[in-house]
Design a protein around this motif. Structure first.
Motif, short mmCIF file in Angstrom:
data_model
loop_
_atom_site.label_atom_id
_atom_site.label_comp_id
_atom_site.label_asym_id
_atom_site.label_seq_id
_atom_site.Cartn_x
_atom_site.Cartn_y
_atom_site.Cartn_z
N LYS A 1 23.57 42.89 -32.07
CA LYS A 1 22.55 42.96 -31.02
C LYS A 1 22.30 41.55 -30.45
O LYS A 1 22.44 40.55 -31.16
CB LYS A 1 21.25 43.52 -31.60
CG LYS A 1 21.40 44.96 -32.09
CD LYS A 1 20.04 45.65 -32.14
CE LYS A 1 20.17 47.15 -32.19
NZ LYS A 1 20.67 47.65 -33.49
N LEU A 2 21.89 41.51 -29.19
CA LEU A 2 21.67 40.22 -28.53
C LEU A 2 20.63 39.38 -29.29
O LEU A 2 20.81 38.17 -29.47
CB LEU A 2 21.21 40.45 -27.08
CG LEU A 2 20.95 39.18 -26.27
CD1 LEU A 2 22.22 38.34 -26.12
CD2 LEU A 2 20.38 39.52 -24.89
N TYR A 3 19.58 40.03 -29.76
CA TYR A 3 18.54 39.30 -30.49
C TYR A 3 19.10 38.59 -31.73
O TYR A 3 18.63 37.52 -32.10
CB TYR A 3 17.41 40.24 -30.93
CG TYR A 3 16.43 40.58 -29.84
CD1 TYR A 3 16.17 39.68 -28.82
CD2 TYR A 3 15.72 41.79 -29.85
CE1 TYR A 3 15.25 39.98 -27.82
CE2 TYR A 3 14.80 42.11 -28.86
CZ TYR A 3 14.57 41.20 -27.84
OH TYR A 3 13.67 41.50 -26.86
N SER B 1 22.04 37.29 -32.07
CA SER B 1 22.71 36.06 -31.62
C SER B 1 21.69 35.02 -31.19
O SER B 1 21.86 33.82 -31.46
CB SER B 1 23.67 36.37 -30.46
OG SER B 1 24.63 37.29 -30.89
N ILE B 2 20.63 35.47 -30.53
CA ILE B 2 19.59 34.52 -30.11
C ILE B 2 18.95 33.88 -31.34
O ILE B 2 18.74 32.67 -31.39
CB ILE B 2 18.52 35.21 -29.22
CG1 ILE B 2 19.17 35.64 -27.89
CG2 ILE B 2 17.33 34.28 -28.96
CD1 ILE B 2 18.25 36.48 -27.00
N GLU C 1 19.01 45.79 -36.95
CA GLU C 1 20.40 45.32 -36.96
C GLU C 1 21.10 45.89 -38.20
O GLU C 1 20.45 46.16 -39.22
CB GLU C 1 20.40 43.78 -36.99
CG GLU C 1 21.75 43.12 -36.93
CD GLU C 1 22.56 43.55 -35.71
OE1 GLU C 1 23.14 44.68 -35.75
OE2 GLU C 1 22.60 42.80 -34.73
#
Ligand code: ST9
Ligand code: ZN
Ligand code: ZN
Length: 340
Positions: A72-74, A76-77, A215
């Protein structure tokens, strides 16, 4: 009965000092055959570390792949944010505060820094700073834990894969550590490192994405390992690349160099010719906070409300004199056209 020759011959130490010519042969004969020349010293590999670092790097590559496919993008952030926090725990914490004492920090800032430092798992601050102080004092000799004279690979990671050179331990004994032993924050981290480190560096960063945004375990775990391995390599590049490639505007007689790529990756720690010339400067570079030096910006930010204070720097005059005396002539790019 022993012959007088045997009685005289010391078995363990090589006689030194000024010799009379006629003594030479006698003395040479006394050198015991078991003395090993430094060049013949065998490197003792530590297979536990070789296997562990090999495994971590494989998982990291897989984590990078998952970042672009399933994670998920979060997640990676979060990894991006944790890379910066862990990095600051090394740069602003272990390096500039604790190894070099280039500024002072109130206890809340030291607690933040030690948490960030634990997130980076590069050994306790105590151990890191001891190695780093030896690195500066005996730079690029056998007593330097990551002696860059032994090549890129050794100074990058090889030194963590084998036993240290005996000189590191011998010379390291003379390194002053009383200031660190007097800092309860550093001592606490050192004493509880084997509990704190797994928790802060691996368990919490894996669990957070699973609980906060559902996740999967594999994505959370491998992306966090990628984050860890990336920070490790950014740090190691200071010892390898920044000791081998770049310009030497401040001191052309040493190997540490100004390396902008490393500076970007290592949050402002690639200005290594400056740093080895003026190791007490809290910026570890001539340029301040906003010139590829995130760590200086971080310290300046906390200085605004007094949590960081007594920052040490170098006067422009002193830099200028040093540049003129020992620089390699590349300093002009940064501004003083006049070299008088
Ligand atoms: C890691 C550290 O990655 C990275 C440090 C990089 C430093 C970079 C600096 C560059 C500037 C800053 C830039 C920051 C940029 C950051 C960017 C961020 C985005 N003095 O060590 P042992 C004695 S760690 C005095 O076991 P062996 C001492 O008696 C990664 N004495 O030696 C000691 O006992 P004790 C994770 C010393 O057996 C005893 O020897 N960590 C000194 O040869 C044994 O010490 C790992 O993977 C000294 N300097 O083993 C662990 N050193 O401690 C890796 C030793 O009880 N390490 N002694 O007092 C190891 O497994 C082992 O250390 C070894 C050597 C196998 C490498
Ligand atoms: Zn340093
Ligand atoms: Zn260095």
């Amino acid at each position: 009965a022993k012959s007088s020759q045997e009685k005289m011959a010391p078995k363990t130490s090589i006689p030194t000092g000024v010799l009379h010519e006629q003594d030479d042969e006698v003395i040479l004969n006394q050198i015991p055959p078991e003395v090993v020349k430094p060049s013949e010293r065998k490197v003792e590999l530590v297979w536990r570390n070789i296997i562990l670092f090999g495994y971590l790097h494989l998982v990291a590559v897989y984590g990078l792949y998952r970042m672009f496919t399933s994670a998920k993008l979060y997640t990676s952030i979060l990894a991006y944010v944790l890379y910066h926090l862990a990095g600051l725990g090394i740069t602003a914490g272990a390096h500039r505060l604790w190894s070099h004492r280039s500024y002072k920090a109130t206890w809340p800032l030291r607690v933040i820094l030690v948490l960030c430092n634990t997130l980076a798992f590069e050994n306790s601050v105590m151990e890191w700073a001891r190695d780093h102080r030896v690195h500066h004092k005996y730079s690029e000799t056998d007593a330097d834990p990551h002696n860059a004279k032994r090549g890129f690979f050794f100074s990058h990671v090889g030194w963590l894969l084998c036993r240290k050179h005996p000189e590191v331990k011998e010379k390291g004994k003379g390194i002053e550590l009383s200031d660190l032993e007097a800092d309860p924050v550093v001592v606490f981290q050192h004493n509880y490192y084997m509990i704190l480190m797994p928790l802060v560096c691996f368990i919490l960063p894996t669990m957070a994405p699973m609980y906060l945004w559902n996740e999967t375990f594999v994505d959370a775990f491998t992306v966090n390992i990628f984050r860890y391995v990336f920070t490790l390599n950014a740090t190691w590049l200071v010892n390898s690349a920044a000791h081998l490639f770049g310009s030497k505007p401040y001191d052309r007689y040493i190997n540490p160099s100004e390396n902008i790529t490393v500076a970007v990756l290592a949050l402002g720690e690639g200005w290594h010719n400056y740093h080895h010339t003026f190791p007490w400067d809290y910026k570890t570079s001539e340029l301040g906070g906003y010139s590829f030096n995130f760590s200086s910006a971080f310290i300046d930010f906390f200085a605004k409300f007094g949590w960081a204070y007594d920052m040490k720097t170098v006067s422009v005059d002193m830099i200028k004199r040093r540049v003129q005396r020992t620089g390699d002539g590349t300093h002009d790019v940064w501004g003083w056209g006049d070299k008088d």
